[in-house]
Design a protein around this motif. Structure first.
Motif, short mmCIF file in Angstrom:
data_model
loop_
_atom_site.label_atom_id
_atom_site.label_comp_id
_atom_site.label_asym_id
_atom_site.label_seq_id
_atom_site.Cartn_x
_atom_site.Cartn_y
_atom_site.Cartn_z
N GLN A 37 -5.95 5.13 5.44
CA GLN A 37 -7.31 4.83 5.13
C GLN A 37 -7.28 3.66 4.38
O GLN A 37 -8.23 2.75 4.45
N GLU A 38 -6.35 3.29 3.43
CA GLU A 38 -6.36 1.99 2.62
C GLU A 38 -5.99 0.92 3.65
O GLU A 38 -6.48 -0.19 3.40
N VAL A 39 -5.10 1.05 4.60
CA VAL A 39 -4.81 0.04 5.61
C VAL A 39 -6.09 -0.37 6.40
O VAL A 39 -6.57 -1.76 6.43
N ILE A 40 -7.05 0.58 6.72
CA ILE A 40 -8.16 0.21 7.35
C ILE A 40 -9.01 -0.52 6.34
O ILE A 40 -9.71 -1.55 6.74
N ASP A 94 2.08 -2.06 11.46
CA ASP A 94 1.52 -1.08 10.28
C ASP A 94 2.41 0.35 10.49
O ASP A 94 2.95 0.64 9.78
N ILE A 95 2.33 0.67 11.96
CA ILE A 95 2.74 1.99 12.39
C ILE A 95 4.18 1.99 12.07
O ILE A 95 4.79 3.32 11.37
N LEU A 96 4.78 0.93 12.26
CA LEU A 96 6.40 1.13 12.17
C LEU A 96 6.88 1.14 10.65
O LEU A 96 7.61 1.90 10.16
N ASP A 97 5.92 0.29 10.00
CA ASP A 97 6.34 0.11 8.55
C ASP A 97 5.72 1.58 7.68
O ASP A 97 6.71 2.15 7.05
N ILE A 98 5.00 2.22 7.83
CA ILE A 98 4.52 3.40 7.56
C ILE A 98 5.48 4.34 8.05
O ILE A 98 5.95 5.26 7.07
N ALA A 99 5.93 4.56 9.30
CA ALA A 99 6.91 5.37 9.58
C ALA A 99 8.20 5.16 8.86
O ALA A 99 8.87 6.41 8.21
N GLU A 109 4.42 10.26 15.13
CA GLU A 109 3.58 11.03 14.27
C GLU A 109 2.71 10.11 13.86
O GLU A 109 1.39 10.52 13.61
N ILE A 110 3.01 9.05 13.37
CA ILE A 110 1.92 8.03 12.73
C ILE A 110 0.86 7.79 13.72
O ILE A 110 -0.33 7.81 13.48
N TYR A 111 1.33 7.40 14.79
CA TYR A 111 0.36 6.88 15.86
C TYR A 111 -0.67 8.03 16.34
O TYR A 111 -1.62 8.05 16.50
N GLY A 112 -0.13 9.20 16.52
CA GLY A 112 -0.58 10.56 16.72
C GLY A 112 -1.83 10.91 15.94
O GLY A 112 -2.97 11.22 16.17
N ILE A 128 0.90 -1.03 0.19
CA ILE A 128 -0.10 0.03 0.07
C ILE A 128 0.96 1.37 -0.04
O ILE A 128 0.69 1.97 -0.65
N ILE A 129 2.07 1.37 0.77
CA ILE A 129 2.88 2.31 0.92
C ILE A 129 3.62 2.81 -0.50
O ILE A 129 3.46 3.65 -0.98
#
Ligand code: SF4
Length: 569
Positions: free
Chosen positions: A27-30, A40-45, A54-57, A7-8
Motif C-alpha cells: 500500500q505504501e509503494v502504491i 519492487d516485487i523482488l525487493d519486497i520478496a 507470493e508477493i506477485y500473487g 519503505i520496507i
C-alpha cells in the motif's frame, strides 16, 4: 518519493519481518509510486524472505495494488448501477474528451490513468470518483471538467475546493445531534440508537464493563441481536464461542469493508459516531478476553483513514483510563469485495490473497493468526454496546421475534430521499416504498447485488427481515423506465470481476451468466438458454465455497423470473 527498500525497512522496523507486513508495504509503494514494478516485487520478496511469486500473487489480487505502470494520477470512476443511473456515462465522456483516453488507458505523458471501479460507497451521491486518495462526489460534467483541469494545471487550491473531505471532528461522538432519519410517514418506524443524541461512549462503555461477563452474554443472546452485515449470525452466540475458546491470545475485528453495491451506512457511522464503534469493540474484547482489536477499513475509504486514526487514539486512551487492557489498530483493505467475507478479510490481514477459507473451523475458534477471533460488522458493535445499556427487553420492543431491533439502511436509486436511515426491522416492502419511493417504483433490490429483486406486485407480501428478505441494509429503488436487463448486466459484470477465482463454479459460473445474458439479448442464443443459466445459478449456490458464489443466484433468478420480458427482448 520514498524508495521501496526504505519503505520496507520502516515497516519491518515497526511491524516485524512477517507476512502481515506485506499489505502495508504494498500500500505504501502504491502511495509513493502508483504502481508496483517487477523490481519492487523482488525487493519486497528479499526484504520479507518470501518468494516473488507470493508477493506477485498478493499484489495482483487487489484492484488498488496495480502492477501495471500507471500515470501520476489514477482516476477511478465508480461504475455501479446507481452511478450509471445518476449519469456516470456523461462523466466518462467528459474525462475521455479532455484527456483523450478511454477507461483502462493512460495519457501519453503518463500524467493520468483512467479506470472504472466497482462501488466506492457513495450511492447516495453518485456519480463519484477517486483520484489517487482524493474523493469527488455528486459529479456533473461541468464540475468534472473543472476538476480535471485543476489537476492538469496543478492548482491544489482548486482541487481542494472540489474534494469531499472526511467530516470526523471533535464533534463526532460527542454531540451527534443529527438523526439521519428525518420525519417519516406511513408505517415505517424510525429508531435512534445509532445516531442518538446521547452518544457518550465513555459513559456507556464504563457502565457496560461493570456487568458480569456471562450475564452480559446471556443478555446479548436474549436480545436476539443478529450480525448487521447481512449474514445474520446471532451475535451473543459468536461472543460466547470466542469467550469459551481456550487461548491466551484472542482478537476482535471490526469488518468495515462494506463493498455490497448500494451500501454506504458504515461510511456514515464511521464519520459520525466512530467512538461508539471503538467502544463496542472494546466491550467485546473485555467480554471474550481479547486484548487486541483491528478495524479493517475498505480501501475505497482511504480518504477518512487519517481522521479515523486520530479519533482512535482518543479511544485507545479512553480504554486505558477505564483500566481496560485493550487497544485497536486500523488495517487497510485494497479494493476487493470478497474481503467483506470474514475469512477472506483475515487472509488479507495476514498479507495474503483475500481468498475465503473453508469453514469450519470458524473464526471464533481459529481466526486471525489461527486464534479465536470475533468478527462483527461496524453496526453490530454499536448495538451490542447499546444493549449493554438499555437491556435486551428494551431492544426487543422494536422489530419482530426473528428480526429484533432496528438497523441502518442505505437507500439509493430512484428515491427522493437517498441516505442512511435507522428503521425498525420487520416492515413490509410496501410500507418501505410508500416512505422512500416516488410513486413509480417498479422494483426494489433488497440486500445489494447479492440480494433479491422484488417486483411491485410482491411489495405487500415481502417482509424486510429474517422472516422475509434479510439484508445488510442496501436498498436500491428502480422506477418504471429503468431497464432490468441493464441492472442484471451490471450485477453480473460486478460478480465476474469480484469473484476471487478460487473455486470453479463461481469463477466460471459468473462469467457464463454474464456472457449468457449478453448472448440472449443479442439473439445469439435462444430464450430457452435462460433455463440453462438458471440451472447453472442453482449449481453455483450449492457448489461455491463462499457467499459470493452462493448468492449470485439470488439476484439472477429474481430478476430473470420477474422481468423475463426485459431480459429476453
Ligand atoms: Fe472465491 Fe467465488 Fe469461490 Fe467465494 S465462491 S471462494 S468468491 S471463487
Amino acid at each position: 518519493m520514498m524508495q521501496t527498500k526504505t519503505i520496507i525497512e520502516h515497516i519491518v522496523k515497526d511491524s516485524g519481518k512477517s507476512r502481515e507486513s506485506l499489505m502495508p508495504i504494498l500500500q505504501e509503494v502504491i502511495k509513493q509510486k502508483n504502481y508496483i514494478s517487477e523490481k519492487d516485487i523482488l525487493d519486497i520478496a528479499e526484504g520479507l524472505d518470501l518468494s516473488p511469486a507470493e508477493i506477485y500473487g498478493t499484489a495482483t489480487f487487489y484492484s488498488f495494488l496495480d502492477t501495471k505502470k500507471r500515470g501520476m494520477y489514477v482516476i477511478r470512476l465508480c461504475k455501479s448501477i446507481i452511478a450509471v443511473m445518476k449519469g456516470k456515462d456523461e462523466i466518462e465522456k467528459v474525462i475521455t474528451k479532455i484527456l483523450h483516453i478511454k477507461p483502462g488507458e493512460s495519457t501519453q505523458d503518463n500524467m493520468f490513468t483512467f479506470l472504472e471501479t466497482n462501488d466506492i460507497g457513495w450511492s447516495d451521491k453518485e456519480p463519484s470518483m477517486l483520484i489517487n486518495e482524493d474523493l469527488f462526489i455528486e459529479l456533473t460534467p461541468e464540475k468534472t471538467t473543472e476538476i480535471i483541469k485543476a489537476y492538469i494545471s496543478g492548482d491544489e487550491k482548486l482541487i481542494d475546493s472540489f474534494q469531499t473531505k472526511s467530516i470526523i471532528s471533535d464533534k463526532s461522538c460527542s454531540n451527534s445531534n443529527q438523526s439521519k432519519c428525518g420525519e417519516l410517514k406511513g408505517f415505517v418506524k424510525k429508531a435512534d440508537m445509532i445516531f442518538n443524541k446521547d452518544c457518550d461512549s465513555l459513559q456507556k462503555l464504563s457502565a457496560a464493563i461493570k456487568i458480569d461477563k456471562d450475564n452480559f452474554i446471556s443478555e446479548l443472546i436474549e436480545s436476539g441481536l443478529r450480525g448487521r452485515g447481512g449474514a445474520g449470525f446471532p451475535t451473543g452466540l459468536k461472543w460466547k464461542f470466542a469467550k469459551s475458546a481456550q487461548s491466551e491470545e484472542k482478537y476482535v475485528i471490526c469488518n468495515a469493508d462494506e463493498g455490497e453495491p448500494g451500501t454506504f451506512k458504515d461510511r456514515v457511522i464511521l464519520q459520525e459516531v466512530p467512538c461508539k464503534v471503538f467502544a463496542g469493540m472494546a466491550l467485546c474484547g473485555h467480554i471474550v478476553g481479547a486484548k487486541k482489536g483491528f478495524l479493517y477499513l475498505r480501501g475505497e475509504y482511504i480518504w477518512m483513514a487519517n481522521d479515523l486514526k486520530a479519533k482512535l487514539e482518543e479511544s485507545n486512551q479512553m480504554f486505558i483510563d477505564l483500566g481496560l487492557d485493550f487497544n485497536i489498530e486500523i488495517r487497510m483493505g485494497s479494493g476487493a469485495y470478497v474481503c467483506g467475507e470474514e475469512t477472506a478479510l483475515i487472509e488479507s490481514m495476514e498479507g495474503k490473497r483475500g481468498e475465503p477459507r473453508n469453514k469450519p473451523p470458524y473464526p471464533a475458534s481459529a481466526g486471525f493468526r489461527d486464534k479465536p477471533t470475533v468478527i462483527n460488522n461496524v453496526e453490530t458493535f454499536i448495538f451490542a454496546l447499546e444493549i449493554a445499556n438499555i437491556g435486551a427487553q428494551h431492544f426487543k420492543t422494536m422489530g419482530t421475534s426473528d428480526s429484533a431491533g432496528s438497523k441502518l439502511f442505505s437507500i439509493s436509486g430512484d428515491t427522493p430521499k437517498p441516505g442512511v436511515y435507522e428503521l425498525e426491522l420487520g416492515m413490509t416492502l410496501a410500507d418501505f416504498v410508500e416512505e422512500f419511493g416516488d410513486g413509480d417504483t417498479k422494483a426494489v433490490q433488497v440486500g445489494g447485488a447479492s440480494g433479491f429483486c422484488v417486483p411491485r406486485r410482491k411489495f405487500k407480501d415481502t417482509i424486510i427481515g429474517f422472516e422475509g428478505i434479510p439484508t445488510g441494509g442496501s436498498m436500491m429503488l428502480f422506477n418504471s423506465h429503468r431497464s432490468m436487463y441493464n441492472v442484471l448486466h451490471n450485477y453480473l459484470e460486478f460478480f465476474s470481476e469480484e469473484s476471487c477465482g478460487q473455486c470453479t463454479p463461481c469463477r466460471v459460473g459468473c462469467q457464463q451468466l454474464f456472457n449468457g445474458v449478453e448472448a440472449i439479448k443479442s439473439r445469439e442464443k435462444s430464450e430457452n438458454y435462460l433455463d440453462d443459466l438458471l440451472e447453472l445459478s442453482e449449481t453455483m449456490k450449492i457448489a461455491s465455497k463462499c457467499g459470493l458464489g452462493q448468492s449470485v443466484a439470488n439476484s439472477f433468478k429474481s430478476i430473470v423470473r420477474e422481468f423475463k420480458e426485459e431480459i429476453v427482448y
